[in-house]
Design a protein around this motif. Structure first.
Motif, PDB file in Angstrom:
ATOM      1  N   THR A 226       0.813  -1.213   0.000  1.00 53.81           N
ATOM      2  CA  THR A 226       0.000   0.000   0.000  1.00 53.81           C
ATOM      3  C   THR A 226       0.845   1.261   0.000  1.00 53.81           C
ATOM      4  N   ASN A 227       2.152   1.146   0.281  1.00 55.54           N
ATOM      5  CA  ASN A 227       2.951   2.359   0.368  1.00 55.54           C
ATOM      6  C   ASN A 227       4.066   2.428  -0.664  1.00 55.54           C
ATOM      7  N   ASN A 228       3.891   1.702  -1.765  1.00 50.18           N
ATOM      8  CA  ASN A 228       4.829   1.802  -2.878  1.00 50.18           C
ATOM      9  C   ASN A 228       6.263   1.501  -2.506  1.00 50.18           C
ATOM     10  N   VAL A 229       6.463   0.535  -1.663  1.00 45.35           N
ATOM     11  CA  VAL A 229       7.831   0.157  -1.345  1.00 45.35           C
ATOM     12  C   VAL A 229       8.343  -0.736  -2.473  1.00 45.35           C
ATOM     13  N   THR A 230       9.601  -0.520  -2.872  1.00 48.23           N
ATOM     14  CA  THR A 230      10.117  -1.323  -3.988  1.00 48.23           C
ATOM     15  C   THR A 230      11.073  -2.414  -3.515  1.00 48.23           C
ATOM     16  N   LYS A 231      11.761  -2.145  -2.404  1.00 45.66           N
ATOM     17  CA  LYS A 231      12.718  -3.163  -1.935  1.00 45.66           C
ATOM     18  C   LYS A 231      12.590  -3.354  -0.436  1.00 45.66           C
ATOM     19  N   ARG A 247       8.846 -21.269   9.507  1.00 41.57           N
ATOM     20  CA  ARG A 247       9.788 -20.848   8.479  1.00 41.57           C
ATOM     21  C   ARG A 247      10.400 -19.518   8.885  1.00 41.57           C
ATOM     22  N   ARG A 248      11.560 -19.241   8.294  1.00 38.04           N
ATOM     23  CA  ARG A 248      12.150 -17.934   8.505  1.00 38.04           C
ATOM     24  C   ARG A 248      11.253 -16.880   7.862  1.00 38.04           C
ATOM     25  N   LEU A 249      11.295 -15.695   8.419  1.00 38.95           N
ATOM     26  CA  LEU A 249      10.513 -14.574   7.899  1.00 38.95           C
ATOM     27  C   LEU A 249      10.856 -14.324   6.428  1.00 38.95           C
ATOM     28  N   SER A 250      12.163 -14.338   6.128  1.00 39.16           N
ATOM     29  CA  SER A 250      12.600 -14.028   4.771  1.00 39.16           C
ATOM     30  C   SER A 250      12.030 -15.056   3.796  1.00 39.16           C
ATOM     31  N   GLU A 251      11.973 -16.310   4.236  1.00 39.29           N
ATOM     32  CA  GLU A 251      11.447 -17.360   3.357  1.00 39.29           C
ATOM     33  C   GLU A 251       9.962 -17.126   3.105  1.00 39.29           C
ATOM     34  N   ARG A 252       9.254 -16.789   4.167  1.00 37.38           N
ATOM     35  CA  ARG A 252       7.813 -16.593   4.009  1.00 37.38           C
ATOM     36  C   ARG A 252       7.535 -15.427   3.067  1.00 37.38           C
ATOM     37  N   ILE A 253       8.321 -14.367   3.212  1.00 33.32           N
ATOM     38  CA  ILE A 253       8.090 -13.201   2.364  1.00 33.32           C
ATOM     39  C   ILE A 253       8.456 -13.528   0.917  1.00 33.32           C
ATOM     40  N   ALA A 254       9.550 -14.253   0.751  1.00 32.14           N
ATOM     41  CA  ALA A 254       9.971 -14.624  -0.595  1.00 32.14           C
ATOM     42  C   ALA A 254       8.898 -15.490  -1.252  1.00 32.14           C
ATOM     43  N   ARG A 255       8.298 -16.395  -0.472  1.00 34.37           N
ATOM     44  CA  ARG A 255       7.284 -17.288  -1.025  1.00 34.37           C
ATOM     45  C   ARG A 255       5.987 -16.554  -1.361  1.00 34.37           C
ATOM     46  N   ALA A 256       5.796 -15.408  -0.735  1.00 30.75           N
ATOM     47  CA  ALA A 256       4.553 -14.668  -0.990  1.00 30.75           C
ATOM     48  C   ALA A 256       4.511 -14.137  -2.420  1.00 30.75           C
ATOM     49  N   ASN A 257       5.684 -14.125  -3.077  1.00 29.53           N
ATOM     50  CA  ASN A 257       5.726 -13.779  -4.492  1.00 29.53           C
ATOM     51  C   ASN A 257       5.101 -12.397  -4.753  1.00 29.53           C
ATOM     52  N   SER A 258       5.566 -11.425  -3.984  1.00 32.25           N
ATOM     53  CA  SER A 258       4.916 -10.124  -4.013  1.00 32.25           C
ATOM     54  C   SER A 258       5.474  -9.207  -5.084  1.00 32.25           C
ATOM     55  N   GLY A 259       6.569  -9.611  -5.721  1.00 38.00           N
ATOM     56  CA  GLY A 259       7.162  -8.744  -6.734  1.00 38.00           C
ATOM     57  C   GLY A 259       8.091  -7.704  -6.143  1.00 38.00           C
ATOM     58  N   LEU A 260       8.307  -7.783  -4.866  1.00 41.09           N
ATOM     59  CA  LEU A 260       9.219  -6.834  -4.222  1.00 41.09           C
ATOM     60  C   LEU A 260      10.645  -7.362  -4.328  1.00 41.09           C
ATOM     61  N   GLY A 261      11.601  -6.424  -4.447  1.00 42.79           N
ATOM     62  CA  GLY A 261      12.985  -6.831  -4.359  1.00 42.79           C
ATOM     63  C   GLY A 261      13.327  -7.132  -2.911  1.00 42.79           C
ATOM     64  N   ILE A 262      14.093  -8.187  -2.673  1.00 46.14           N
ATOM     65  CA  ILE A 262      14.419  -8.523  -1.292  1.00 46.14           C
ATOM     66  C   ILE A 262      15.924  -8.560  -1.129  1.00 46.14           C
TER      67      ILE A 262
END
Lengths: 781, 253
Positions: A226-231, A247-262
């Protein structure tokens, strides 16, 4: 001006904690500053430097200060030359040299620092080149700005994460913010950690945000979307010892496939310091809770003893389990463990063969004991979480309710005083603090109002107002002040300053409260701005109304002044040219000139009065007058035309004094009598009368002439309205309007009525007030 | 008998001209001054019987001129003021002026005021010879015996009323401001209570005037003060024959 050693820490009591604050002041005052800075003092590299030299660098300068420099000159010296200078005593006094050589001035350190410095300057030159290209380019294409979000949790290694994120953001020329998800499971120590992180972020001028949420990954993703974060910058930590299945937080976020750079930063997870694993949602262990637990277990044993006759012992286990669950839910972990322990003992002693002994004949009961203990732990965990969630929900609700109330109250405020009252009524009790609203006057100087506490320091407030930055206690500026000063930052300009002095400073150190305070401040700022513009709009409206009146006045005046002027000019020219006029003709012409001039004089007097009332508002010169004097004076002004009418005054000798502006009230009477003269034929009766009726003075001018024009008599009192349109009777239609505004200014009313049996009556009601005392004369002689 | 000498201080030529014409027709000799400096010189050298001074002069303040002239001369001063100078005319009267006219004013009114002031000056200068008995309208006042009669009836006045009346009689046509009357009748403690004069004037009018709301003698100058008009001084009975104070003032027939 040359200011050496930008990173210097000022002595306490100075305006700014750090010297770079002073330099910023100098710059904003329009003074150019040359200054020096060693690379290890740059905030974004301080953690790297700490890693190299092994000690923490305390004196740091935010990168933004460095970035804002117009020009950067790099002073380079090979490490050997520097060491030579050190040995020659050019850096420290001789006794210090050896110690410095051992610690900071090791050759390895110096080489590393030189590299950092060179890289930093190279970055800077690189960005200069980019800026130059952008400024020279005809078709400037603005790249979409990157937005970097550093996600932190409460932990020591997270400081590195923030520093790394800030460095990365700088290199990417991206906006950076630090994000923390506040969870119900955070304890006191966690919160202290978060506060430290917030301070760190504030120090390097990076926004810090703490948002409450149950699921960290979901909250982060939701907010980022909602706040236009890119990475996202995430720490790649180890699994938690007590949650190996998660799972690790990073893994969960990566799996969410949000299109954000991590961006993952491998941060060593540091073990928590030893100490009781105390959750702040845990009720404290008290003798009382343990006592209640003991009593509950005893009661259970008694009941079970009664039931033992009918049931087998395994069935009674359920009874003990129930007790343990209830105790665990209500009284916390310690009581739960105590309950489990007591239950096992009671059960073993009373109900497991051999009875009345702690010996166990069947090993399967060991499994029963273990189950009871597990039930106790799980139930207490669940209970603790429920309590924490309820409490956090409550706190959130309280905050939201406060913000909503402040916003609602402010929306109704139309005066700055009301806003000040709202401030003291809502913000003060919320933070248990004394607050003061300090508003600027028309010359942008702050002045304290009467209802403030008197604790505020206007010079600090003025600084806050001028720089639109917080100052005072707990900030980097004028931290010696007794209170905290927050600017009311509104979209157009700063609208004032809030001074707040809590009884307990910790109550606003808390991150949430700080945000709440800021939220309140911006609501107040908006309300102040709204009031300001409402005032501007009001003034404009008044101005326009005045303009409209002036225009109709001008058009009316130009007609009504020209008519008598034309007559006067014509008559005078006739007198001048016609030499053979008879004496009577001559006298007649001259008196016609005089008559016209007198009419003009009356009109001009009215106009001047109207202008006076319009321009300065109505400024009354009120004194206690007797009405018959005013009537007498008015009649002497009306002049000889009066002799053609039968005038009667009806003023009792004991009329009370009236507090009025005599010359204006005289004008009212002159206008009314003039009207009566103008619109009635010779021989008409005119009566001026007055009497005291209750709390008012009733006063009237009556005639038995042709009366009022048909229709609503009220509109006679509007400016430029005349009873008969385009009649030969001179006048602008201002007389009655003037009467109404004069009487209105005295708090009275004026009305036109039809007199019986015919004629017109103008009635004036004026408040009597309480006349001043007159001392009785001592004695008659 | 010498002609009365009138000094007119006014910067507007047309006003000077018609005032001069009107006064000369009345048999008076008129001098003109346009500035404060010139006026100061003329008051000292020409010894006028009356000065007519405009408050708005190009080179200075009319009030200051009046105050200065008052310090060395008793010449009656008639002030001309525009309507926007209302508060100034009270100051001018307090500074020592004797009467005022608000612009625009008519010739008959001007002549009446000038005549009244000249008459008054004569009475004041003959004060030693004057009788203690004065008369206005149907009212006679004996200042020596405190006797006041309206027609044939004796009128009873309170001490304050009587003091107020004597102050007005002594003024004899001069406009007395509220402040001056309060100081003279009640004393300095009362100088900011103008309602005293209003209440007592109303009482005096009830007792002495035929129609109190349209007075003929106890005149109101609204927001300024009061003036007694139509006063005559009765000659001492022993000398015989009435001699009114204004007999010497030339009159245009």
């Amino acid at each position: 001006m040359l200011v050496d050693e930008l990173a210097h820490t000022n002595s306490t009591g100075s305006r700014h904690t750090k010297r770079w604050g002073d330099v910023e002041d100098l710059l904003s005052a329009g003074i150019d500053v040359y200054t020096t800075l060693s690379v290890q003092h740059l905030e974004s590299v301080s953690d790297i430097v700490s890693g190299i030299i092994g000690t923490r660098v305390r004196e740091t300068v935010p990168d933004s200060v460095f970035e804002d420099a117009t020009e950067v000159v790099f002073l380079d010296l090979p490490p050997n030359d520097l060491l030579a200078r050190l040995d020659a005593g050019k850096v420290y006094v001789p006794v210090e040299i050896e110690r410095a050589r051992q610690n900071f001035f090791r050759k390895g350190n110096l080489i590393a620092l030189r590299e950092i410095a060179l890289r930093r300057v190279a970055d800077r030159v690189n960005s200069d080149v980019r800026n130059y290209r952008l400024s020279k380019s005809v078709t400037t294409v603005w790249p979409t700005r990157e937005r970097l979000m550093v996600c932190v949790s409460a932990g020591r290694t997270q400081e590195l994460l923030i520093a790394e994120g800030a460095r990365l953001a700088q290199r990417l020329r991206a906006e950076c913010l630090v994000f923390h998800v506040q969870q119900s499971s955070e304890d006191e120590r966690d919160q202290e950690c978060v506060r430290a992180l917030a301070r760190q972020a504030e120090g390097i001028k990076v926004e810090f945000l703490s948002v409450a949420g149950t699921d960290v990954a979901d909250t982060i993703l939701e907010w980022a979307r909602t706040n236009n974060v890119t990475k996202l910058v995430l720490g790649y930590g180890t699994r938690r010892w007590n949650r190996p299945w998660r799972r690790r937080l990073s893994e969960r976020i990566a799996r969410a496939n949000s299109g954000l750079g991590i961006v993952l930063v491998a941060a060593k997870s540091m073990p928590r310091k030893s100490g009781p694993f105390r959750r702040n949602s845990e009720p404290p262990v008290s003798a009382r809770s343990l006592g209640i637990t003991t009593a509950a277990c005893a009661a259970t044993a008694l009941v079970a003893g009664q039931l033992f006759r009918f049931f087998d012992s395994p069935n009674l286990v359920a009874l003990f389990a129930l007790t343990v669950v209830v105790v665990s839910l209500r009284l916390g972990r310690a009581a739960a463990i105590w309950a489990a322990f007591l239950s096992v003992l009671c059960f073993d002693f009373f109900f497991i063969p051999p009875l009345l002994s702690f010996a166990i004949s069947d090993t399967q009961y060991l499994f029963t004991f273990a189950m009871i203990l597990v039930i106790a732990l799980v139930a207490s965990e669940v209970g603790g979480r429920l309590r924490a969630e309820a409490r956090s929900a409550q706190a959130g609700e309280r905050r939201e309710a406060t913000v909503a109330r402040v916003a609602r109250d402010l929306s109704g405020a139309v005066k700055a005083e009301q806003i000040a009252a709202i401030c003291t009524a809502t913000i003060a009790p919320l933070f248990d603090a004394r607050v003061a609203l300090i508003l600027p006057d028309s010359t942008d100087r702050l002045s304290s109002s009467s209802e403030t506490g008197g604790f505020e320091d206007l010079s600090v407030a003025q600084w806050t107002y001028d720089h639109v930055q917080r100052a005072g206690r707990g900030t980097d500026t004028l931290s010696g002040a007794a209170a905290l000063y927050l600017p009311f930052k509104a979209p157009i300009q700063c609208r004032g300053v809030l001074a707040i002095k809590p009884l307990d400073w910790r109550s606003i150190e808390d991150f949430d409260d700080k945000r709440l305070l800021e939220g309140c401040c911006s609501s107040i700022a908006l309300a102040l701005e709204r009031i300001h513009f409402a005032q501007v709009a009001q003034d404009t409206l008044v101005h326009m109304e005045g303009e409209r009146l002036r225009n109709s006045l001008l058009s009316a005046v130009s007609h009504d002044l020209r008519t008598p002027l034309t007559a006067i000019r014509g008559l005078a020219e006739t007198l001048e040219r016609e030499v053979d006029l008879s004496e009577t003709d001559r006298t007649e012409l001259a008196s016609a000139v005089r008559y016209q001039a007198e009419g003009l004089q009356r009109m001009v007097t009215n106009l001047l009065d109207v202008a006076r009332m319009q321009s300065a508002g109505v400024r009354l010169n009120r004194e206690w007058h007797s009405l018959d004097e005013i009537v007498g004076s008015a009649l002497s002004q009306v002049g000889p035309a009066l002799s053609e009418r039968n005038l009667r005054t009806d003023l009792p000798g004991d009329l009370p004094l009236l507090e009025v502006d005599a010359s204006l009230m005289e004008r009212v009477l002159v206008n009314l009598v003039d009207n009566a003269l103008k619109y009635t034929p010779a021989g008409t009766n005119i009566v001026i009368g007055a009497k005291a009726v209750g709390e008012s003075m009733y006063c009237f001018v009556e005639d038995n002439g042709p009366g009022l024009p048909p229709g609503d008599s009220e509109h006679l009192f509007e400016p430029f309205v005349r009873g008969r349109k385009e009649s030969a009777i001179s006048g602008v239609g201002l007389g009655l309007a003037l009467c109404r505004s004069i009487v209105g200014a005295h708090g009275g009313t004026i009305q036109a009525k039809v007199a019986r049996p015919f004629g017109a009556r103008f009635e004036i009601w004026l408040p009597l007030g309480s006349p001043p005392e007159i001392e009785e004369e001592a004695a008659y002689d | 008998m010498t002609k009365p000498r009138i000094l007119i201080v006014e910067d507007e030529a047309n006003i000077r001209r018609f005032v001069r014409m009107a006064l000369e027709k009345e048999g008076m000799s008129v001098f003109e001054a346009q500035t404060v400096d010139q006026a100061r010189l003329d008051v000292a050298t020409r010894k006028p019987n009356l000065a007519i001074i405009d408050l708005g002069l190009p080179d200075g303040d009319g009030k200051a001129l009046i105050r200065e002239v008052r310090s060395w001369s008793m010449v009656p001063v008639l002030v001309l003021s525009a309507r926007e100078q209302e508060s100034e005319k009270v100051e001018a009267l307090d500074a020592g002026a004797d009467d005022y006219l608000v612009k625009p004013f008519g010739v008959p009114e001007l002549l009446a005021r000038v005549r009244a002031q000249l008459r008054r000056a004569r009475v004041v200068s003959n004060a030693g010879a004057a009788s203690s008995r004065v008369r206005f309208g149907a009212v006679t006042v004996d200042l020596a015996t405190y006797e006041v009669r309206r027609g044939d009836e004796a009128v009873h006045l309170t001490p304050c009323e009587f003091r107020l009346l004597t102050a007005l009689i002594r003024g004899n046509g001069k406009v007395l401001t509220h402040k001056q009357l309060l100081l003279e009748v009640w004393g300095p403690r009362y100088s900011d209570r103008p309602h005293y004069t209003r209440v007592y004037m109303a009482q005096l009018r009830q007792k002495l005037e035929e129609s109190p709301s349209q007075p003929k003698h106890l005149m109101t100058e609204l927001q300024v003060g009061y003036r007694l008009s139509g006063l005559t001084v009765e000659a001492e009975a022993t000398r015989g024959g009435p001699s009114s104070a204004d007999v010497d003032v030339p009159r245009h027939s």
